[in-house]
Design a protein around this motif. Structure first.
Motif, PDB file in Angstrom:
ATOM      1  N   LEU A  16       0.567  -1.553  -0.144  1.00  0.00           N
ATOM      2  CA  LEU A  16      -0.215  -0.151   0.375  1.00  0.00           C
ATOM      3  C   LEU A  16       1.102   1.740   0.349  1.00  0.00           C
ATOM      4  CD1 LEU A  16      -2.603  -0.875   2.480  1.00  0.00           C
ATOM      5  CD2 LEU A  16      -3.137  -1.024  -0.067  1.00  0.00           C
ATOM      6  N   ASP A  17       2.068   0.971   0.714  1.00  0.00           N
ATOM      7  CA  ASP A  17       2.889   2.578   0.766  1.00  0.00           C
ATOM      8  C   ASP A  17       3.879   2.583  -0.531  1.00  0.00           C
ATOM      9  OD1 ASP A  17       4.511   0.410   0.594  1.00  0.00           O
ATOM     10  OD2 ASP A  17       5.210   0.824   3.220  1.00  0.00           O
ATOM     11  N   GLN A  18       3.328   1.559  -1.038  1.00  0.00           N
ATOM     12  CA  GLN A  18       4.012   2.353  -2.692  1.00  0.00           C
ATOM     13  C   GLN A  18       2.975   2.817  -4.246  1.00  0.00           C
ATOM     14  OE1 GLN A  18       4.799  -1.646  -3.944  1.00  0.00           O
ATOM     15  NE2 GLN A  18       7.516  -1.748  -3.657  1.00  0.00           N
ATOM     16  N   GLU A  99      -1.119 -12.013   3.552  1.00  0.00           N
ATOM     17  CA  GLU A  99      -0.456 -10.686   3.175  1.00  0.00           C
ATOM     18  C   GLU A  99      -0.888 -10.757   1.938  1.00  0.00           C
ATOM     19  OE1 GLU A  99       3.460 -10.125   0.597  1.00  0.00           O
ATOM     20  OE2 GLU A  99       3.487 -11.667   2.290  1.00  0.00           O
ATOM     21  N   TRP A 100      -2.138 -11.261   1.145  1.00  0.00           N
ATOM     22  CA  TRP A 100      -2.740 -10.578   0.827  1.00  0.00           C
ATOM     23  C   TRP A 100      -4.317  -9.955   1.101  1.00  0.00           C
ATOM     24  CZ3 TRP A 100      -2.525 -14.316  -3.787  1.00  0.00           C
ATOM     25  CH2 TRP A 100      -1.744 -14.857  -4.522  1.00  0.00           C
ATOM     26  N   ALA A 101      -4.489 -10.857   1.913  1.00  0.00           N
ATOM     27  CA  ALA A 101      -5.767 -10.321   2.912  1.00  0.00           C
ATOM     28  C   ALA A 101      -4.839  -8.461   4.399  1.00  0.00           C
ATOM     29  CB  ALA A 101      -6.137 -10.952   3.840  1.00  0.00           C
ATOM     30  N   ASP A 102      -4.082  -8.574   3.990  1.00  0.00           N
ATOM     31  CA  ASP A 102      -3.965  -7.443   4.541  1.00  0.00           C
ATOM     32  C   ASP A 102      -3.958  -6.725   3.334  1.00  0.00           C
ATOM     33  OD1 ASP A 102      -3.807  -8.661   6.744  1.00  0.00           O
ATOM     34  OD2 ASP A 102      -0.975  -8.690   6.696  1.00  0.00           O
ATOM     35  N   VAL A 103      -3.471  -6.386   2.168  1.00  0.00           N
ATOM     36  CA  VAL A 103      -3.356  -5.556   1.030  1.00  0.00           C
ATOM     37  C   VAL A 103      -4.560  -5.400   1.353  1.00  0.00           C
ATOM     38  CG1 VAL A 103      -2.905  -5.143  -0.716  1.00  0.00           C
ATOM     39  CG2 VAL A 103      -0.833  -6.430   0.716  1.00  0.00           C
ATOM     40  N   LEU A 104      -5.519  -6.254   0.464  1.00  0.00           N
ATOM     41  CA  LEU A 104      -6.929  -5.682   0.725  1.00  0.00           C
ATOM     42  C   LEU A 104      -7.387  -5.278   1.385  1.00  0.00           C
ATOM     43  CD1 LEU A 104      -7.732  -9.565  -0.621  1.00  0.00           C
ATOM     44  CD2 LEU A 104      -6.862  -7.457  -2.448  1.00  0.00           C
ATOM     45  N   GLY A 105      -7.718  -6.179   2.474  1.00  0.00           N
ATOM     46  CA  GLY A 105      -8.380  -5.194   3.823  1.00  0.00           C
ATOM     47  C   GLY A 105      -7.744  -3.720   4.235  1.00  0.00           C
ATOM     48  N   GLY A 106      -5.866  -3.226   4.081  1.00  0.00           N
ATOM     49  CA  GLY A 106      -5.789  -2.469   3.958  1.00  0.00           C
ATOM     50  C   GLY A 106      -6.511  -1.125   2.749  1.00  0.00           C
ATOM     51  N   TYR A 107      -6.456  -1.619   1.931  1.00  0.00           N
ATOM     52  CA  TYR A 107      -6.350  -0.969   0.615  1.00  0.00           C
ATOM     53  C   TYR A 107      -8.050  -0.213   1.055  1.00  0.00           C
ATOM     54  CZ  TYR A 107      -8.076   1.012  -3.659  1.00  0.00           C
ATOM     55  OH  TYR A 107      -8.429   1.933  -5.082  1.00  0.00           O
ATOM     56  N   LEU A 108      -8.971  -1.249   1.243  1.00  0.00           N
ATOM     57  CA  LEU A 108     -10.560  -1.922   1.916  1.00  0.00           C
ATOM     58  C   LEU A 108     -11.065  -0.220   3.044  1.00  0.00           C
ATOM     59  CD1 LEU A 108     -12.021  -4.592   0.716  1.00  0.00           C
ATOM     60  CD2 LEU A 108     -12.198  -2.704  -0.666  1.00  0.00           C
ATOM     61  N   HIS A 109     -10.399  -0.467   3.846  1.00  0.00           N
ATOM     62  CA  HIS A 109     -10.225   0.705   4.570  1.00  0.00           C
ATOM     63  C   HIS A 109      -9.643   1.905   5.191  1.00  0.00           C
ATOM     64  CE1 HIS A 109     -12.138  -2.900   7.667  1.00  0.00           C
ATOM     65  NE2 HIS A 109     -12.583  -2.802   6.647  1.00  0.00           N
ATOM     66  N   GLU A 110      -8.180   1.619   4.493  1.00  0.00           N
ATOM     67  CA  GLU A 110      -7.660   3.535   4.402  1.00  0.00           C
ATOM     68  C   GLU A 110      -7.105   4.229   3.405  1.00  0.00           C
ATOM     69  OE1 GLU A 110      -4.068   1.930   5.961  1.00  0.00           O
ATOM     70  OE2 GLU A 110      -5.174   0.160   7.260  1.00  0.00           O
ATOM     71  N   ARG A 111      -7.291   4.088   2.282  1.00  0.00           N
ATOM     72  CA  ARG A 111      -7.928   4.277   0.511  1.00  0.00           C
ATOM     73  C   ARG A 111      -8.533   5.223   0.543  1.00  0.00           C
ATOM     74  NH1 ARG A 111      -3.146   5.684  -2.364  1.00  0.00           N
ATOM     75  NH2 ARG A 111      -3.603   5.974  -4.317  1.00  0.00           N
ATOM     76  N   LEU A 114     -10.811   6.147  -3.078  1.00  0.00           N
ATOM     77  CA  LEU A 114     -11.898   4.946  -3.286  1.00  0.00           C
ATOM     78  C   LEU A 114     -13.519   5.461  -2.753  1.00  0.00           C
ATOM     79  CD1 LEU A 114     -12.284   1.673  -3.936  1.00  0.00           C
ATOM     80  CD2 LEU A 114     -12.416   1.586  -1.002  1.00  0.00           C
ATOM     81  N   ALA A 115     -14.115   4.856  -4.392  1.00  0.00           N
ATOM     82  CA  ALA A 115     -14.594   5.863  -4.503  1.00  0.00           C
ATOM     83  C   ALA A 115     -16.330   4.943  -5.082  1.00  0.00           C
ATOM     84  CB  ALA A 115     -15.357   6.315  -5.799  1.00  0.00           C
ATOM     85  N   GLY A 116     -15.841   3.499  -5.332  1.00  0.00           N
ATOM     86  CA  GLY A 116     -16.463   2.601  -4.841  1.00  0.00           C
ATOM     87  C   GLY A 116     -15.870   0.514  -5.421  1.00  0.00           C
ATOM     88  N   VAL A 117     -16.655   0.021  -5.177  1.00  0.00           N
ATOM     89  CA  VAL A 117     -15.652  -1.464  -4.972  1.00  0.00           C
ATOM     90  C   VAL A 117     -16.964  -2.680  -5.948  1.00  0.00           C
ATOM     91  CG1 VAL A 117     -15.706  -3.267  -3.869  1.00  0.00           C
ATOM     92  CG2 VAL A 117     -15.573  -1.057  -2.796  1.00  0.00           C
ATOM     93  N   ALA A 135     -16.806  -9.268   2.017  1.00  0.00           N
ATOM     94  CA  ALA A 135     -18.190  -8.452   2.364  1.00  0.00           C
ATOM     95  C   ALA A 135     -17.792  -8.237   3.811  1.00  0.00           C
ATOM     96  CB  ALA A 135     -18.945  -9.380   2.347  1.00  0.00           C
ATOM     97  N   ARG A 136     -17.625  -9.327   4.862  1.00  0.00           N
ATOM     98  CA  ARG A 136     -17.282  -8.080   6.269  1.00  0.00           C
ATOM     99  C   ARG A 136     -16.357  -6.642   6.493  1.00  0.00           C
ATOM    100  NH1 ARG A 136     -18.071 -13.889   7.613  1.00  0.00           N
ATOM    101  NH2 ARG A 136     -15.614 -13.710   7.906  1.00  0.00           N
ATOM    102  N   TRP A 137     -15.439  -7.211   5.167  1.00  0.00           N
ATOM    103  CA  TRP A 137     -14.262  -6.430   5.012  1.00  0.00           C
ATOM    104  C   TRP A 137     -14.814  -4.685   4.994  1.00  0.00           C
ATOM    105  CZ3 TRP A 137      -9.874  -9.084   2.946  1.00  0.00           C
ATOM    106  CH2 TRP A 137      -9.158  -9.788   4.035  1.00  0.00           C
ATOM    107  N   ILE A 138     -15.175  -5.068   3.860  1.00  0.00           N
ATOM    108  CA  ILE A 138     -16.154  -4.188   2.615  1.00  0.00           C
ATOM    109  C   ILE A 138     -17.435  -3.105   3.570  1.00  0.00           C
ATOM    110  CG2 ILE A 138     -17.714  -3.329   1.088  1.00  0.00           C
ATOM    111  CD1 ILE A 138     -16.422  -5.476  -0.628  1.00  0.00           C
ATOM    112  N   ALA A 139     -18.351  -3.673   4.527  1.00  0.00           N
ATOM    113  CA  ALA A 139     -19.280  -3.108   4.716  1.00  0.00           C
ATOM    114  C   ALA A 139     -18.973  -1.691   5.829  1.00  0.00           C
ATOM    115  CB  ALA A 139     -20.107  -4.306   6.068  1.00  0.00           C
TER     116      ALA A 139
END
Length: 207
Positions: A16-18, A99-111, A114-117, A135-139
């Motif tokens: 994410l930091d890249q 590791e991928w879960a961290d990237v996905l979750g981090g992007y969805l929560h911190e970016r 982000l306008a839509g998924v 879905a639980r990450w997105i909600a």
């Protein structure tokens, strides 16, 4: 012509930091490995190989960003399509999956931009446990979600509609959710999906 047709590769990032600093609206695409994510991006942008999948499912670990240039400012991005790594492929080690879960979750929560998924689900499989986890990450983010039920050409019309109703019911807790049958090869749902994504990036495009 759809503004999505102007999309061009911008950058890849393993972490994410890249990623570039948040700015123009971003629409991310996420789904299980082999769900048809790359095919969907390619048909929506009217390009053959803008997005591509690894020959070994689950091996693509990069976040890929595709910029849509602003015709007025010339050079600045109107928005971005963001291809997130596929998840859930069994042959990949647990450590890599987490590791991928961290990237996905981090992007969805911190970016912040982000306008839509866009969540891609194979219409034949329905919602899997990993999809529910996503879905639980997105909600909690409050971001609107467009569910593309891919490979819809494998089902007759009536069965597609039933699948849409089932997904809407199962994902009701996400909040703002639109679900449509989609097929890259048969171009089912293409115009509706493109209009929805365009409106996230540039609301004046769609009345």
């Amino acid at each position: 012509m759809s503004i999505l047709h102007r999309a061009a590769f911008t950058t890849s990032a393993a972490r994410l930091d890249q990623l570039p600093e948040p700015g123009a609206p971003e629409v991310c695409f996420v789904g299980r490995s082999n769900c048809g994510k790359s095919s969907a991006i390619n048909v929506l942008t009217n390009q053959r190989r803008l997005a591509f999948s690894s020959k070994t499912p689950g091996r693509t670990r990069l976040i890929n960003m595709f910029g849509i240039p602003d015709p007025i400012t010339q050079g600045e991005a109107l928005g971005y399509l963001v291809d997130l790594p596929g998840y859930g492929y069994a042959a990949i080690g647990r450590e890599a999956r987490e590791e991928w879960a961290d990237v996905l979750g981090g992007y969805l929560h911190e970016r912040q931009s982000l306008a839509g998924v866009v969540l891609l689900l194979d219409i034949r499989r329905g919602l899997t446990d990993l999809d529910r986890r996503l879905a639980r990450w997105i909600a909690p983010t409050g971001r609107p979600v467009l569910v593309l039920l891919t490979k819809a050409d494998k089902f007759p019309y009536g069965q597609r509609i039933k699948a849409v109703h089932a997904i809407k019911k199962e994902l009701a807790d996400i909040g703002t959710l639109k679900a449509i049958p989609f097929s890259a090869t048969h171009r089912i749902g293409l115009e509706e999906a493109a209009a929805h994504i365009e409106n996230w990036i540039s609301p004046q495009v769609v009345p």
